[in-house]
Enzyme design. Structure first.
Site, PDB file in Angstrom:
ATOM      1  N   HIS A 107    -106.218  33.436 -55.880  1.00 47.29           N
ATOM      2  CA  HIS A 107    -106.643  33.711 -57.249  1.00 47.29           C
ATOM      3  C   HIS A 107    -108.155  33.912 -57.232  1.00 47.29           C
ATOM      4  O   HIS A 107    -108.876  33.111 -56.614  1.00 47.29           O
ATOM      5  CB  HIS A 107    -106.255  32.527 -58.161  1.00 47.29           C
ATOM      6  CG  HIS A 107    -106.673  32.711 -59.571  1.00 47.29           C
ATOM      7  ND1 HIS A 107    -106.005  33.546 -60.443  1.00 47.29           N
ATOM      8  CD2 HIS A 107    -107.705  32.170 -60.270  1.00 47.29           C
ATOM      9  CE1 HIS A 107    -106.615  33.508 -61.622  1.00 47.29           C
ATOM     10  NE2 HIS A 107    -107.646  32.681 -61.534  1.00 47.29           N
ATOM     11  N   LEU A 142     -98.561  28.658 -63.901  1.00 49.53           N
ATOM     12  CA  LEU A 142     -99.383  29.772 -63.427  1.00 49.53           C
ATOM     13  C   LEU A 142    -100.781  29.322 -63.001  1.00 49.53           C
ATOM     14  O   LEU A 142    -101.445  28.568 -63.725  1.00 49.53           O
ATOM     15  CB  LEU A 142     -99.527  30.824 -64.547  1.00 49.53           C
ATOM     16  CG  LEU A 142    -100.301  32.095 -64.149  1.00 49.53           C
ATOM     17  CD1 LEU A 142     -99.492  32.917 -63.148  1.00 49.53           C
ATOM     18  CD2 LEU A 142    -100.650  32.913 -65.367  1.00 49.53           C
TER      19      LEU A 142
HETATM   20  C1  GRF Z   1    -107.639  40.256 -55.686  1.00 51.22           C
HETATM   21  O1  GRF Z   1    -108.750  40.053 -56.535  1.00 51.22           O
HETATM   22  C2  GRF Z   1    -106.834  38.982 -55.622  1.00 51.22           C
HETATM   23  O2  GRF Z   1    -107.613  37.834 -55.869  1.00 51.22           O
HETATM   24  C3  GRF Z   1    -105.845  39.155 -56.724  1.00 51.22           C
HETATM   25  O3  GRF Z   1    -105.488  40.515 -56.663  1.00 51.22           O
HETATM   26  C4  GRF Z   1    -106.676  41.265 -56.322  1.00 51.22           C
HETATM   27  C5  GRF Z   1    -106.292  42.429 -55.460  1.00 51.22           C
HETATM   28  O4  GRF Z   1    -106.010  42.002 -54.172  1.00 51.22           O
HETATM   29  N1  GRF Z   1    -104.723  38.300 -56.531  1.00 51.22           N
HETATM   30  P1  GRF Z   1    -105.452  43.018 -53.029  1.00 51.22           P
HETATM   31  O5  GRF Z   1    -106.563  43.995 -52.703  1.00 51.22           O
HETATM   32  O6  GRF Z   1    -104.255  43.753 -53.621  1.00 51.22           O
HETATM   33  O7  GRF Z   1    -105.116  42.119 -51.899  1.00 51.22           O
END
Ligand code: GRF
Length: 202
Positions: A107, A142
């Site tokens: 997160h 969540l």
């Molecule tokens: C990131 O900011 C992550 O923290 C959140 O989704 C975003 C995209 O991540 N869960 P990714 O490039 O798809 O791994």
């Protein structure tokens, strides 16, 4: 240890994990599953020879039915751990229960601050001076769950949500592969107080 990684789109965290796992005999990425069609992450990881699958929630009107289908698909790969990496769907206990303490998420905030969406905008609006990301075990509530690792970044006066998000994402790509390493070496456990304990200083 076998891992299944769930993604939604870009999959940059998944890529960081797959790249780390390439050099590790003890880590197998059994599959990468996306809930969106033709995601960039799926194409990239299929090139790496990793099994991919897509389970589109538009095919399942009822959330619990989607989660049951996703649960069965993930179980078919017999993972030791399930990694949510940019997986932008809220999962119900139908999916979470069978993977209790084997399901992790990242997160983009220093939990418990800024659960939910738009974490970078909210961090800027609050004027916080440090921000970051959190890897935690997933529970039915969540963005709550035993915290495994956190990464911290400074908030600069010149920041907007994009520059801050980019700085956090770089740290995500460091701590998530590290957590997969800890999990693959059985270094983590969750105690009665629902706190993560490390079997050795990492
Ligand atoms: C990131 O900011 C992550 O923290 C959140 O989704 C975003 C995209 O991540 N869960 P990714 O490039 O798809 O791994």
């Amino acid at each position: 240890k076998r891992f299944v990684i769930l993604i939604s789109g870009r999959g940059s965290n998944m890529q960081a994990i797959v790249n780390m796992a390439k050099n590790r005999e003890d880590i197998e990425i059994a599959a990468v599953i996306s809930h969106k069609p033709n995601s960039a992450g799926t194409a990239w990881v299929a090139e790496q020879g990793v099994a991919t699958a897509e389970l589109l929630h538009k095919d399942y009107p009822v959330r619990e039915e989607y989660d049951a289908a996703l649960r069965d698909l993930v179980l078919s790969y017999q993972p030791d751990y399930v990694i949510l990496a940019g997986f932008m769907r809220i999962l119900t206990p139908v999916f979470i229960e069978p993977f209790a303490n084997r399901l992790v998420n990242i997160h983009p905030s220093l939990l418990p601050s800024f659960t939910g969406l738009d974490t970078h905008e909210r961090a800027l609006a609050e004027g916080v001076k440090v921000h970051g990301c959190t890897v935690h075990f997933v529970t039915p509530v969540l963005d709550v769950g035993p915290i495994i690792a956190q990464g911290m970044v400074p908030v600069l006066a010149s920041d907007d949500a994009d520059t801050l998000a980019a700085r956090v994402l770089k740290v995500e790509h460091q701590i998530y592969p590290a957590v997969v390493d800890y999990l693959s070496r059985d270094l983590l456990s969750v105690n009665e107080q629902q706190l993560v304990e490390y079997k050795e200083d990492v």
